[in-house]
Design a protein around this motif. Structure first.
Motif, PDB file in Angstrom:
ATOM      1  N   LEU A 179       4.396  -4.452  -3.321  1.00 52.75           N
ATOM      2  CA  LEU A 179       5.513  -5.390  -3.876  1.00 52.75           C
ATOM      3  C   LEU A 179       5.234  -6.563  -3.708  1.00 52.75           C
ATOM      4  N   LEU A 180       4.640  -7.196  -2.732  1.00 50.62           N
ATOM      5  CA  LEU A 180       4.378  -8.707  -2.281  1.00 50.62           C
ATOM      6  C   LEU A 180       3.139  -9.153  -3.197  1.00 50.62           C
ATOM      7  N   ILE A 181       2.214  -8.044  -3.502  1.00 54.88           N
ATOM      8  CA  ILE A 181       1.275  -8.445  -4.695  1.00 54.88           C
ATOM      9  C   ILE A 181       1.686  -8.622  -5.801  1.00 54.88           C
ATOM     10  N   PHE A 182       2.743  -7.759  -6.223  1.00 53.75           N
ATOM     11  CA  PHE A 182       3.351  -7.930  -7.511  1.00 53.75           C
ATOM     12  C   PHE A 182       4.270  -9.320  -7.560  1.00 53.75           C
ATOM     13  N   ALA A 183       5.088  -9.519  -6.499  1.00 55.20           N
ATOM     14  CA  ALA A 183       5.771 -10.849  -6.534  1.00 55.20           C
ATOM     15  C   ALA A 183       4.916 -11.895  -6.371  1.00 55.20           C
ATOM     16  N   PHE A 184       3.399 -11.995  -5.871  1.00 55.48           N
ATOM     17  CA  PHE A 184       2.607 -13.029  -5.957  1.00 55.48           C
ATOM     18  C   PHE A 184       2.300 -13.212  -7.294  1.00 55.48           C
ATOM     19  N   ILE A 185       1.689 -12.125  -8.146  1.00 58.33           N
ATOM     20  CA  ILE A 185       1.321 -12.265  -9.392  1.00 58.33           C
ATOM     21  C   ILE A 185       2.420 -12.550 -10.477  1.00 58.33           C
ATOM     22  N   VAL A 186       3.706 -12.335 -10.236  1.00 61.12           N
ATOM     23  CA  VAL A 186       4.833 -12.713 -10.788  1.00 61.12           C
ATOM     24  C   VAL A 186       4.927 -14.371 -10.843  1.00 61.12           C
ATOM     25  N   TRP A 187       5.019 -14.728  -9.372  1.00 62.19           N
ATOM     26  CA  TRP A 187       5.019 -16.098  -9.064  1.00 62.19           C
ATOM     27  C   TRP A 187       3.899 -17.040  -9.548  1.00 62.19           C
ATOM     28  N   ASN A 188       2.933 -16.484  -9.760  1.00 61.67           N
ATOM     29  CA  ASN A 188       1.678 -16.971 -10.120  1.00 61.67           C
ATOM     30  C   ASN A 188       1.847 -17.253 -11.739  1.00 61.67           C
ATOM     31  N   ILE A 189       2.015 -16.250 -12.212  1.00 62.15           N
ATOM     32  CA  ILE A 189       2.051 -16.289 -13.894  1.00 62.15           C
ATOM     33  C   ILE A 189       3.245 -17.403 -14.201  1.00 62.15           C
ATOM     34  N   GLU A 190       4.453 -17.031 -13.494  1.00 61.39           N
ATOM     35  CA  GLU A 190       5.407 -18.001 -13.681  1.00 61.39           C
ATOM     36  C   GLU A 190       5.137 -19.591 -13.617  1.00 61.39           C
ATOM     37  N   LYS A 191       4.464 -19.747 -12.522  1.00 64.12           N
ATOM     38  CA  LYS A 191       3.980 -21.207 -12.084  1.00 64.12           C
ATOM     39  C   LYS A 191       3.069 -21.620 -13.239  1.00 64.12           C
ATOM     40  N   ASN A 192       1.882 -20.939 -13.474  1.00 65.97           N
ATOM     41  CA  ASN A 192       1.097 -21.366 -14.616  1.00 65.97           C
ATOM     42  C   ASN A 192       1.901 -21.398 -16.030  1.00 65.97           C
ATOM     43  N   LEU A 193       2.909 -20.572 -16.455  1.00 70.42           N
ATOM     44  CA  LEU A 193       3.754 -20.906 -17.647  1.00 70.42           C
ATOM     45  C   LEU A 193       4.416 -22.255 -17.335  1.00 70.42           C
ATOM     46  N   GLN A 194       4.986 -22.496 -16.292  1.00 68.77           N
ATOM     47  CA  GLN A 194       5.636 -23.759 -16.217  1.00 68.77           C
ATOM     48  C   GLN A 194       4.766 -24.834 -16.281  1.00 68.77           C
ATOM     49  N   ILE A 195       3.523 -24.681 -15.670  1.00 69.86           N
ATOM     50  CA  ILE A 195       2.468 -25.913 -15.864  1.00 69.86           C
ATOM     51  C   ILE A 195       2.098 -26.129 -17.436  1.00 69.86           C
ATOM     52  N   GLN A 196       2.027 -24.974 -17.958  1.00 65.28           N
ATOM     53  CA  GLN A 196       1.546 -24.939 -19.489  1.00 65.28           C
ATOM     54  C   GLN A 196       2.655 -25.396 -20.232  1.00 65.28           C
ATOM     55  N   VAL A 197       3.858 -24.972 -19.910  1.00 63.63           N
ATOM     56  CA  VAL A 197       5.127 -25.649 -20.595  1.00 63.63           C
ATOM     57  C   VAL A 197       5.039 -27.022 -20.308  1.00 63.63           C
ATOM     58  N   ALA A 198       4.852 -27.427 -19.155  1.00 63.90           N
ATOM     59  CA  ALA A 198       5.012 -29.012 -18.872  1.00 63.90           C
ATOM     60  C   ALA A 198       3.989 -29.825 -19.568  1.00 63.90           C
ATOM     61  N   ARG A 199       2.713 -29.294 -19.741  1.00 65.86           N
ATOM     62  CA  ARG A 199       1.592 -29.855 -20.367  1.00 65.86           C
ATOM     63  C   ARG A 199       1.955 -29.932 -21.914  1.00 65.86           C
TER      64      ARG A 199
END
Length: 421
Positions: A179-199
């Motif tokens: 669950l922690l790995i999954f949560a981290f992956i989800v968080w990382n994906i969402e963070k990268n998406l936010q960075i890409q959207v902001a860019r």
């Protein structure tokens, strides 16, 4: 309070992620890896206990889940992978029941496997529900009959308790880690998406600003071209834009038309002002540059520049996303020759029927025309022009705006002189 909100937000994201098919692959990979590590651990336990049937079964299970761990990331559908997992877990639980007794096995694994297809089957929802119902029934049956199943292998109570504790501990650790790995992956994906959207948003904003600058340059250049046909200088559009901006700001400052003259709207009027005479591009030089009084027919021709201006703006700027600007520029071009008493053109509007932007433009345009030299007249003095505007308040011009204009007399004079010195 902030920590509670952070936790709730995290749990909400995890919930959304579990229900989001985009993360089905991650869930399946974690589940297969969990099964691989779990069976690998009990491979050694069963070897130590010398329960060879379960040992050999776990060799097959470890091989199965190792193979699935390799191929699952490349699969588009998890139906077959899940079926193999389902069969293995079911056999594993029945075998554990038979050899170790009903109290040793953990039937909730069957139920967990029943939930997995609902989260990972993209195109087989009915099949996923079927598995969920089936595994729930198997779970209920095994829970009901397990107390009556006796162990087939002699194990000391202490060792049996150790197996149970290690089973629970290992399962809890693996599930929590997953669950922690999954949560981290989800968080990382969402963070990268936010960075890409902001860019991407930043890039789009920069492109829009560049397009706007080009558009404004074209508008000013086109307006200059039109004005240079009609006047001795192209400074008319710059001066009138400054007058319009000043009058609108002063009116808002004095408490007039505040519901219209917002911080967003005032720049639109100034931006639209250069387009007020764009329709003159359709008027012939014979009429536009005539150094004498126009005939009735010629005057009717030049009056058409207002209607033509409105049409040109819709045709040229109609594709713009800034609809409010397009509408403002259209109203300025079409209605800036309307008069407060209704004697203007092209529609004969009166009073507040005339859009506010056009009423402001009318004062700025007439004032600058009066103090400018044209092919058919000499310029008035500033004092004479101010007097003309004041005398025509309530007939040609909005009396409230005339009052605002006269209140800006000193600033208007400075603007005019800054362009003529």
């Amino acid at each position: 309070m902030a920590e509670k909100s952070l936790i709730l937000n995290f749990l909400k994201k995890v919930k959304v992620a579990f229900l989001d098919f985009r993360y089905a692959r991650i869930l399946m990979i974690i589940s297969i890896d969990f099964a691989f590590v779990y069976h690998l651990t009990f491979l050694f336990i069963f070897k130590y206990l010398n329960i060879m049937p379960l040992f050999y079964h776990n060799i097959v299970s470890v091989s199965l889940f190792l193979t699935l761990a390799i191929i699952v990331p490349r699969l588009e559908s998890y139906t077959l992978a899940y079926f193999l997992t389902f069969v293995e877990v079911l056999i594993h639980q029945i075998a554990a029941e038979w050899f170790l007794g009903g109290l040793t096995a953990f039937h909730f694994f069957i139920w967990l496997v029943g939930i997995l297809p609902i989260l990972t089957f993209r195109k087989h929802f009915r099949l996923a529900v079927f598995y969920g119902v089936l595994t729930s029934l198997i779970f209920a049956v095994m829970e009901s009959i397990s107390p009556s199943i006796q162990a087939k292998v002699e194990i000391s109570p202490m060792l049996l308790k150790g197996i149970r504790v290690s089973n629970i501990f290992l399962s809890a650790c693996l599930i929590l880690t997953g669950l922690l790995i999954f949560a981290f992956i989800v968080w990382n994906i969402e963070k990268n998406l936010q960075i890409q959207v902001a860019r991407k948003t930043h890039e789009i904003e920069n492109k829009n600003k560049k397009i706007t600058r080009i558009q404004n340059h074209i508008i000013i250049s086109l307006s200059d071209l039109v004005e240079n046909r009609d006047t001795d200088t192209g400074a008319h559009i710059q001066r009138t834009s400054d007058y319009v901006d000043l009058i609108a700001k002063e009116a808002a400052k004095m408490g007039y038309f505040t519901e219209i003259l917002t911080e967003k709207y005032i720049p639109l009027i100034k931006k639209a002002a250069p387009m007020h005479d764009i329709g003159k591009i359709t008027v012939s030089d014979r009429v536009l540059k005539k150094p004498a009084k126009l005939t009735a027919e010629e005057f009717e021709e030049i009056k058409k520049h207002t209607t033509a201006g409105g049409e040109i703006i819709y045709e040229v700027l109609g594709i713009s996303d800034d609809r409010e600007y397009v509408l403002t520029a259209h109203d300025v071009a079409l209605y800036h020759h309307e008069r407060w008493n209704g004697s203007g053109y092209p529609k004969g509007l009166s009073g507040e029927q005339i859009p506010l932007c056009a009423r402001i433009m009318a004062i700025a345009d007439v004032f600058d025309a009066l103090v400018s030299k044209r092919c058919y007249k000499e310029p008035m003095s500033l004092d004479e022009a101010f007097d003309f505007i004041e005398q025509n308040a309530g007939s040609q011009f909005d009396p409230v705006l005339v009052n605002v204009f006269l209140n800006c007399r000193q600033q208007i004079t400075q603007i005019f002189k800054s362009y003529t010195q």
